[in-house]
Motif scaffolding. Sequence first.
Motif, PDB file in Angstrom:
ATOM      1  N   PRO A 202      44.051  63.960  48.498  1.00 10.49           N
ATOM      2  CA  PRO A 202      42.978  63.424  49.336  1.00 10.49           C
ATOM      3  C   PRO A 202      41.998  62.532  48.573  1.00 10.49           C
ATOM      4  CG  PRO A 202      43.359  65.721  49.858  1.00 10.49           C
ATOM      5  CD  PRO A 202      44.193  65.419  48.654  1.00 10.49           C
ATOM      6  N   MET A 203      41.714  62.875  47.323  1.00 12.21           N
ATOM      7  CA  MET A 203      40.832  62.030  46.521  1.00 12.21           C
ATOM      8  C   MET A 203      41.446  60.638  46.334  1.00 12.21           C
ATOM      9  SD  MET A 203      38.279  61.133  44.657  1.00 12.21           S
ATOM     10  CE  MET A 203      37.193  62.419  44.054  1.00 12.21           C
ATOM     11  N   ALA A 204      42.755  60.590  46.062  1.00 12.19           N
ATOM     12  CA  ALA A 204      43.423  59.305  45.874  1.00 12.19           C
ATOM     13  C   ALA A 204      43.360  58.463  47.145  1.00 12.19           C
ATOM     14  CB  ALA A 204      44.873  59.531  45.451  1.00 12.19           C
TER      15      ALA A 204
ATOM     16  N   TRP B  12      37.898  53.788  50.358  1.00 10.41           N
ATOM     17  CA  TRP B  12      36.525  53.532  49.901  1.00 10.41           C
ATOM     18  C   TRP B  12      36.416  52.202  49.164  1.00 10.41           C
ATOM     19  CZ3 TRP B  12      34.598  53.046  44.882  1.00 10.41           C
ATOM     20  CH2 TRP B  12      33.211  53.154  44.725  1.00 10.41           C
ATOM     21  N   SER B  13      37.427  51.873  48.386  1.00  5.94           N
ATOM     22  CA  SER B  13      37.386  50.632  47.605  1.00  5.94           C
ATOM     23  C   SER B  13      37.282  49.400  48.493  1.00  5.94           C
ATOM     24  CB  SER B  13      38.640  50.523  46.725  1.00  5.94           C
ATOM     25  OG  SER B  13      39.808  50.299  47.516  1.00  5.94           O
ATOM     26  N   ILE B  14      37.823  49.502  49.708  1.00  2.14           N
ATOM     27  CA  ILE B  14      37.860  48.354  50.607  1.00  2.14           C
ATOM     28  C   ILE B  14      36.659  48.307  51.535  1.00  2.14           C
ATOM     29  CG2 ILE B  14      39.166  47.260  52.485  1.00  2.14           C
ATOM     30  CD1 ILE B  14      41.710  48.464  51.176  1.00  2.14           C
ATOM     31  N   ILE B  15      36.253  49.474  52.069  1.00  2.61           N
ATOM     32  CA  ILE B  15      35.209  49.446  53.104  1.00  2.61           C
ATOM     33  C   ILE B  15      33.828  49.844  52.598  1.00  2.61           C
ATOM     34  CG2 ILE B  15      36.941  49.896  54.875  1.00  2.61           C
ATOM     35  CD1 ILE B  15      35.833  52.714  55.157  1.00  2.61           C
ATOM     36  N   VAL B  16      33.730  50.271  51.360  1.00  5.70           N
ATOM     37  CA  VAL B  16      32.412  50.585  50.789  1.00  5.70           C
ATOM     38  C   VAL B  16      32.124  49.708  49.575  1.00  5.70           C
ATOM     39  CG1 VAL B  16      30.941  52.334  49.705  1.00  5.70           C
ATOM     40  CG2 VAL B  16      32.405  52.968  51.628  1.00  5.70           C
ATOM     41  N   TYR B  17      32.976  49.772  48.552  1.00  4.00           N
ATOM     42  CA  TYR B  17      32.661  49.048  47.316  1.00  4.00           C
ATOM     43  C   TYR B  17      32.673  47.538  47.514  1.00  4.00           C
ATOM     44  CZ  TYR B  17      32.442  47.409  42.563  1.00  4.00           C
ATOM     45  OH  TYR B  17      32.051  46.752  41.420  1.00  4.00           O
ATOM     46  N   ALA B  18      33.714  47.000  48.154  1.00  2.00           N
ATOM     47  CA  ALA B  18      33.798  45.545  48.329  1.00  2.00           C
ATOM     48  C   ALA B  18      32.611  44.983  49.109  1.00  2.00           C
ATOM     49  CB  ALA B  18      35.127  45.171  48.991  1.00  2.00           C
ATOM     50  N   PRO B  19      32.207  45.592  50.230  1.00  2.00           N
ATOM     51  CA  PRO B  19      31.010  45.072  50.909  1.00  2.00           C
ATOM     52  C   PRO B  19      29.739  45.147  50.055  1.00  2.00           C
ATOM     53  CG  PRO B  19      32.261  46.479  52.391  1.00  2.00           C
ATOM     54  CD  PRO B  19      32.871  46.636  51.031  1.00  2.00           C
ATOM     55  N   MET B  20      29.591  46.236  49.283  1.00  2.00           N
ATOM     56  CA  MET B  20      28.410  46.339  48.431  1.00  2.00           C
ATOM     57  C   MET B  20      28.379  45.226  47.391  1.00  2.00           C
ATOM     58  SD  MET B  20      26.224  48.597  49.312  1.00  2.00           S
ATOM     59  CE  MET B  20      25.275  48.108  47.871  1.00  2.00           C
TER      60      MET B  20
ATOM     61  N   LEU C 154      27.445  62.250  46.333  1.00  2.00           N
ATOM     62  CA  LEU C 154      26.595  63.215  47.022  1.00  2.00           C
ATOM     63  C   LEU C 154      27.156  63.536  48.409  1.00  2.00           C
ATOM     64  CD1 LEU C 154      23.941  64.840  46.856  1.00  2.00           C
ATOM     65  CD2 LEU C 154      22.798  62.878  47.928  1.00  2.00           C
ATOM     66  N   ALA C 155      27.623  62.520  49.119  1.00  2.00           N
ATOM     67  CA  ALA C 155      28.217  62.747  50.433  1.00  2.00           C
ATOM     68  C   ALA C 155      29.451  63.640  50.325  1.00  2.00           C
ATOM     69  CB  ALA C 155      28.579  61.411  51.084  1.00  2.00           C
ATOM     70  N   LEU C 156      30.286  63.404  49.318  1.00  2.00           N
ATOM     71  CA  LEU C 156      31.463  64.247  49.104  1.00  2.00           C
ATOM     72  C   LEU C 156      31.047  65.683  48.789  1.00  2.00           C
ATOM     73  CD1 LEU C 156      33.763  61.903  46.965  1.00  2.00           C
ATOM     74  CD2 LEU C 156      34.047  62.512  49.374  1.00  2.00           C
ATOM     75  N   ALA C 157      30.017  65.825  47.951  1.00  2.00           N
ATOM     76  CA  ALA C 157      29.555  67.166  47.573  1.00  2.00           C
ATOM     77  C   ALA C 157      29.047  67.942  48.779  1.00  2.00           C
ATOM     78  CB  ALA C 157      28.464  67.063  46.509  1.00  2.00           C
ATOM     79  N   TYR C 158      28.301  67.287  49.645  1.00  2.00           N
ATOM     80  CA  TYR C 158      27.813  67.961  50.850  1.00  2.00           C
ATOM     81  C   TYR C 158      28.966  68.337  51.777  1.00  2.00           C
ATOM     82  CZ  TYR C 158      22.728  67.570  50.330  1.00  2.00           C
ATOM     83  OH  TYR C 158      21.420  67.735  49.914  1.00  2.00           O
ATOM     84  N   PHE C 159      29.929  67.432  51.930  1.00  2.00           N
ATOM     85  CA  PHE C 159      31.051  67.712  52.823  1.00  2.00           C
ATOM     86  C   PHE C 159      31.910  68.866  52.302  1.00  2.00           C
ATOM     87  CE2 PHE C 159      35.427  67.267  54.203  1.00  2.00           C
ATOM     88  CZ  PHE C 159      35.272  67.161  55.584  1.00  2.00           C
TER      89      PHE C 159
ATOM     90  N   ILE D  79      37.387  62.146  58.371  1.00  2.00           N
ATOM     91  CA  ILE D  79      38.633  61.726  59.036  1.00  2.00           C
ATOM     92  C   ILE D  79      39.850  62.180  58.240  1.00  2.00           C
ATOM     93  CG2 ILE D  79      40.025  59.720  59.683  1.00  2.00           C
ATOM     94  CD1 ILE D  79      37.353  58.296  60.326  1.00  2.00           C
ATOM     95  N   ILE D  80      39.806  62.011  56.922  1.00  2.00           N
ATOM     96  CA  ILE D  80      40.923  62.441  56.077  1.00  2.00           C
ATOM     97  C   ILE D  80      41.162  63.936  56.219  1.00  2.00           C
ATOM     98  CG2 ILE D  80      41.664  62.744  53.673  1.00  2.00           C
ATOM     99  CD1 ILE D  80      40.336  60.075  53.037  1.00  2.00           C
ATOM    100  N   SER D  81      40.076  64.692  56.338  1.00  2.00           N
ATOM    101  CA  SER D  81      40.199  66.155  56.432  1.00  2.00           C
ATOM    102  C   SER D  81      40.895  66.602  57.707  1.00  2.00           C
ATOM    103  CB  SER D  81      38.813  66.809  56.349  1.00  2.00           C
ATOM    104  OG  SER D  81      38.082  66.603  57.553  1.00  2.00           O
ATOM    105  N   LYS D  82      41.006  65.722  58.689  1.00  2.00           N
ATOM    106  CA  LYS D  82      41.641  66.088  59.943  1.00  2.00           C
ATOM    107  C   LYS D  82      43.171  66.126  59.834  1.00  2.00           C
ATOM    108  CE  LYS D  82      37.792  66.685  61.981  1.00  2.00           C
ATOM    109  NZ  LYS D  82      37.360  68.071  62.270  1.00  2.00           N
ATOM    110  N   PHE D  83      43.719  65.503  58.814  1.00  2.00           N
ATOM    111  CA  PHE D  83      45.183  65.555  58.655  1.00  2.00           C
ATOM    112  C   PHE D  83      45.622  65.915  57.235  1.00  2.00           C
ATOM    113  CE2 PHE D  83      43.825  61.158  58.148  1.00  2.00           C
ATOM    114  CZ  PHE D  83      44.440  60.769  56.966  1.00  2.00           C
TER     115      PHE D  83
END
Length: 441
Positions: free
Chosen positions: A160-162, A168-176, A210-215, A411-415
């Motif tokens: 799941p981390m992979a 994340w690389s596409i929808i979080v890091y690239a926009p930032m 932090l978001a991962l840690a809370y989840f 979402i990943i956790s659902k499957f």
Amino acid sequence: MIVYVVEKMRTLKFVTLIIAAVAAAMMLVSADASAVPGTLDTGNTAWIMICTALVFIMTPGVAIFYGGLLRKQSMTSTIAQTCIIIAIMSLSWFVVGFSLAFGASGGVIGDFSQILLRGMTYSDVDGLPSMLFPMFQCAFALITAGIVVGASIERIRFGPMALFMLIWSIIVYAPMAHLVWSGGFESFGLTVLDFAGGTVVHICAATTGLALAYFLGKRSTRIVKDRPHNIPMVFLGFALLWIGWLGFNGGSGLAADGIAVNAIIVTQIAMAAAMVSWAGVQYLKTGKVGVVGMVTGGLAGLVSITPAAGYVGPAEAIVIGLVGGALCYFAVQFMRQKSGADDALDVFGVHGVGGIWGSIATGIFAIEGMAQGSGTYGLIYGGVDLFVGQIIAVVFTLVFCFAVTYAVIWIISKFMRVRMEENEEVVGADIAEHGEPAYDL
């Protein structure tokens, strides 16, 4: 036997299709090697190549740093997660990430004009081979993802981390990266400066962690925490980060010039000041000064100076480092005792709070005319627009990175089973996930 043959034929067919697709893509978007070379600045090119290598070594360095801070049963898994991050982020970056980050100027995201480095050449663009910039920026993407690991380690499963990192690389890091370094915020009328990644790298990575840690929730109470299994390894990892940071900040002006020299000097000064201030606060609070505390303080100083390294001088660097070290010490204590999040390796307390302070400090102390004559200056010189822009960028980064990260992992956790079971945590991911103990003593 027939079933076995059919399965083998299906596998062969699948592999053949993948190879054919990649080959077709390479023919369509291959780099333009026929371009007429320009006037290459060999000095700048050599410097940025060296800085690229220095920044790259930071990601293996953070694995050693993190691994030493954890139980010995988590060393292999820390290295494994770092390895897969290097692989996934590199492929993602060169295939589509760089284009989304730098393929166009302005707006929230780039485009697909430079997918698979289309149009990139080994010839001159402003004195540098155009292919060099994507490689330099790839090293930044790697260390950003590497920092994330520290918050969710010892709970999140490898697969799941992979998958998370790919998305994340596409929808979080690239926009930032696009918003901060490719005119995104500027197109919305904001004045924002981030010399080497206060928002893009540190706040983004820390908020993601932090978001991962809370989840994921807290680790099992049966796991011994806050007891590094190998302090010399912690120091070695910090040393690699420290050395790499000189390229991290020193190369971000993309030239071997006075700004690069200044960036290296203020980086060293801020690191030293933060190490001293962390050690001083720790002594006042506990009566002792530890090695882990000092290197963590030094790390806080490196994080704090990163967004400002090209815009401030030595005097400002001392202030940024002193405040950064003390501020991150108290932030770590708050996160451990009051936040409710099990941020395993104090990622938000150091990288998040240090990045926030450094970004705001840039808005306070930036000197007019630095960084190739940026024409902007800090609050103490009357630069209100920059100060406001820095705060807005920080708030946006916190909200955007947390919300999107939480949504993706949910979402990943659902499957997929995202979290390790308690017995797996106790045994340790080295055995439970990888079947490879780090030590055979």
